[in-house]
Design an enzyme around this catalytic site. Structure first.
Site, mmCIF file in Angstrom:
data_model
loop_
_atom_site.group_PDB
_atom_site.id
_atom_site.type_symbol
_atom_site.label_atom_id
_atom_site.label_comp_id
_atom_site.label_asym_id
_atom_site.label_seq_id
_atom_site.Cartn_x
_atom_site.Cartn_y
_atom_site.Cartn_z
ATOM 1 N N GLY A 39 -26.832 10.010 30.746
ATOM 2 C CA GLY A 39 -26.305 11.553 30.639
ATOM 3 C C GLY A 39 -27.003 12.392 32.076
ATOM 4 C CB SER A 86 -25.669 11.601 37.920
ATOM 5 O OG SER A 86 -24.677 11.614 37.924
ATOM 6 C CB SER A 87 -23.778 6.825 39.513
ATOM 7 O OG SER A 87 -23.354 6.455 37.909
ATOM 8 C CG ASP A 88 -21.137 9.418 35.509
ATOM 9 O OD1 ASP A 88 -20.572 8.575 36.093
ATOM 10 O OD2 ASP A 88 -22.098 9.672 34.853
ATOM 11 C CG HIS A 119 -20.982 12.296 31.732
ATOM 12 N ND1 HIS A 119 -19.979 11.656 30.282
ATOM 13 C CD2 HIS A 119 -21.635 10.937 32.459
ATOM 14 C CE1 HIS A 119 -19.766 10.845 30.507
ATOM 15 N NE2 HIS A 119 -20.169 10.418 31.408
ATOM 16 C CG HIS A 141 -22.260 7.211 27.288
ATOM 17 N ND1 HIS A 141 -22.067 6.007 27.533
ATOM 18 C CD2 HIS A 141 -21.654 8.481 27.940
ATOM 19 C CE1 HIS A 141 -21.399 6.063 28.539
ATOM 20 N NE2 HIS A 141 -20.940 7.370 29.752
ATOM 21 C CG HIS A 177 -16.221 7.122 30.262
ATOM 22 N ND1 HIS A 177 -15.972 7.381 31.654
ATOM 23 C CD2 HIS A 177 -17.955 7.728 30.356
ATOM 24 C CE1 HIS A 177 -17.530 7.411 32.267
ATOM 25 N NE2 HIS A 177 -18.733 7.464 31.284
#
Lengths: 232, 232, 232, 232
Positions: free
Chosen positions: C27, C71-73, C92, C94, C166
């Site tokens: 997250g 963050s990779s996002d 974000h 999951h 996703h």
């Protein structure tokens, strides 16, 4: 002997309980150091256990250090270490969703990026052990049926298995984490098992994750081209 | 009187709440000592309860010690003790998954090794009580219908039952645990109830555990050949 | 730089874990301040993270302040900020039920007032990304497919989306909350996802919320005529 | 004014959050004292709320004491108090299983003794409000549709209702509990909603509890012949 590692393996075992993967005394984690493994003692309550209770064995299964009997699943752990020399930790739980898939005899398919971040493909379910396998050397043969399931798979790319009608085993390849990476894989396995279960009840026709997304997410976190996380 | 045991029975009752098996004042645990039982008082909040609130009765149901009324389910406990002299503890909860099976009127089948580690066969569900049984002496007759269900079963090998449209009772054979072994069986019963529920939704055609695995896992932990846990 | 906001963004990220929306390091939450965003670093454990670990970037994605990788996002967050100038926070997760809907590829329909209190209509699910979109610039294209999904929607009236196979992204329009409003939307999204899941299993023919109730509940809490909560 | 009751009503509201019935600021509890009600303020975070924030209104809905706006659901509470003079507390939540039944538009049938211990029959679900009812005076009409649902029922014997596509309201008849009895009923309602949900998935053909068991369990805890709990 290995006091530092015992501390880590103790902590990894405690995490099983803290993360809600097991009640009571269930579950066990081991770590490999050189040609030895350090593993939880059999049937000791988490609240009464201390780092010094961890048991050290050689890879042939002989107790080298420790006053307590090692986990009754020790031979399964050893067989996994024998099957893949890159494995440095093994974890066994009866976490509820993963165990439900094991009882159902159904693999956990890769259906989302949560799965792909940790496992490069479906989590397989073993065949059932035969009568002879159960009677002759049950825990060893549990390890052998896991190895049979992985004979054409990459252990480190799919670090988990469901033993049919039993439950999950996970493992890891980090020599310095004292088992915590195997526990992390057990946490994620339970997470994706629950998400897949719910996905299937929402939409029985839900499709598998395309290979190109599986590749992308897996290699975003693993291997030479990984760019998730901080530089080591 | 029996202060030491009262403390243990108190702790066993508190565990019902701490383990999430019951909300509010629900559930009750008793333990037998010689020809007496020690049981939780009726309808007292867990947070306000103390060890001295535990009630001592003789096996005929006469209160011997204690200022409070015993659990309203006391006669059911007593009937279970009368039915099997090897039982030293009884526990009743309305834990959510086990109670769902009780409401569904369906036994909890042995489908995995989690079950086999504790219960040597299916957890049966009683028949419904008749109008007369409910009207005449409800709690006693609840005990009698449990005994009827176990007339051809070994109480200690399957230490749990589902009372139809009511909920689970579990028990244990340890004279020195003050009820904690019955509570442990209630924890495991809830665990396997949830796992079976999920198994059935994943794969309605999932098969039962073969007898040879049931035998292996049960006797790994019970009886003369047990090798799980530490030597006593 | 932006120490006060870093503290808030840190706290918003910590809430992901405390509210049970994510395990481990999963997250991420970001907040926008003027032409900068502050975001969680990539793959750092919540327990080891501090406010000073938050990373500041400009809206072009250049790191302006911070020692760690963002963050990779991050590119997905940036694309969302670029698509709607009224958005001041992005989150974000999951979370398990929302991710199950994302894996199932099915929107979360407005079926009750819990939904209508926060979201003025169904939570849409994006199309799957193509091979080229995944290979060329995955995180950017994830943002673009979200923007495509919202091209005819009001971002602030429906502050959540499911990215197919996703998981969920949520956002918020408060310039002073440091991301906490996006986290609140993620909490509610998970709540309504679970409730819808159960609704569907109880009654597959359950009907949608009538528009006049959707209007009533949404505008009870949002806009000029809102009368829920205290005056600001 | 009513400082002692404000403290109790505050505590009852806090319990909503502690018992996991609501996240964030959701839910509200009120208690009646003489011709006044004390209720939670609208949209205040549980962690920032204090007993002095509770709002006192007369039964006509006029604020008598308090600096904050009362809950936006206040008119629904008042209408319930007006409909049954024996009611001294009202509670509203969006607890997940009860709300799922409300969204499904399906009553919670009496299928076990857990239900019968608290509710003397099915928990009804209201009809949907019409467009005019929603537009003219929504919260008042929510109360009226609850009253319509109970016109042939005993409010105190079935202290709960599902408002269609909205969620549960519960209530209680104790003048001295400051709302805690309505909260207790909300806890039990959620418990039986979850158990019924699981029962239905295990066995869609599961039968209702016979009337003679419903009678037995309900009157074991309620009325002149009750023998559960301690003497008052």
């Amino acid at each position: 002997m290995f006091d530092n590692i015992k501390e880590k393996v103790y902590e990894a075992n405690i995490q099983l309980y803290k993360q809600g993967l097991v009640p009571l005394t269930w579950g066990n984690v081991s770590a490999r150091v050189e040609d030895y493994i350090i593993i939880k003692p059999s049937g000791v309550e988490y609240e009464k256990m201390s780092p010094q209770d961890m048991v050290v064995l050689d890879l042939a299964g002989k107790v080298i250090d420790g006053k307590l009997k090692p986990s009754s699943d020790t031979k399964t752990h050893l067989e996994i270490y024998h099957s893949c020399s890159q494995i440095y930790s093994v974890c066994h739980t009866h976490s509820k969703y993963a165990t439900s898939y094991a009882q159902a005899g159904i693999p956990i398919k890769a259906m989302g990026t949560t799965h792909a971040d940790y496992f490069f493909g479906d989590i397989p379910c073993t065949r059932a052990l035969t009568y002879d396998e159960v009677e002759s050397d049950y825990e060893l043969n549990t390890g052998k049926v896991i190895a049979e399931t992985f004979k054409d798979k990459d252990w480190l790319q799919i670090p988990a298995v469901l033993v049919k009608q039993h439950g999950p085993f996970t493992w890891g390849g980090s020599a310095d984490k004292g088992g915590l990476d195997a526990v992390e894989n057990a946490v994620v396995l339970e997470e994706i098992a629950q998400i897949n279960y719910q996905t299937m009840l929402i939409n029985p026709a839900a499709v598998l994750l395309p290979d190109y997304v599986l590749n992308k997410h897996y290699y975003r976190k693993h291997g030479a081209g990984a760019y998730y996380g901080q530089k080591k």
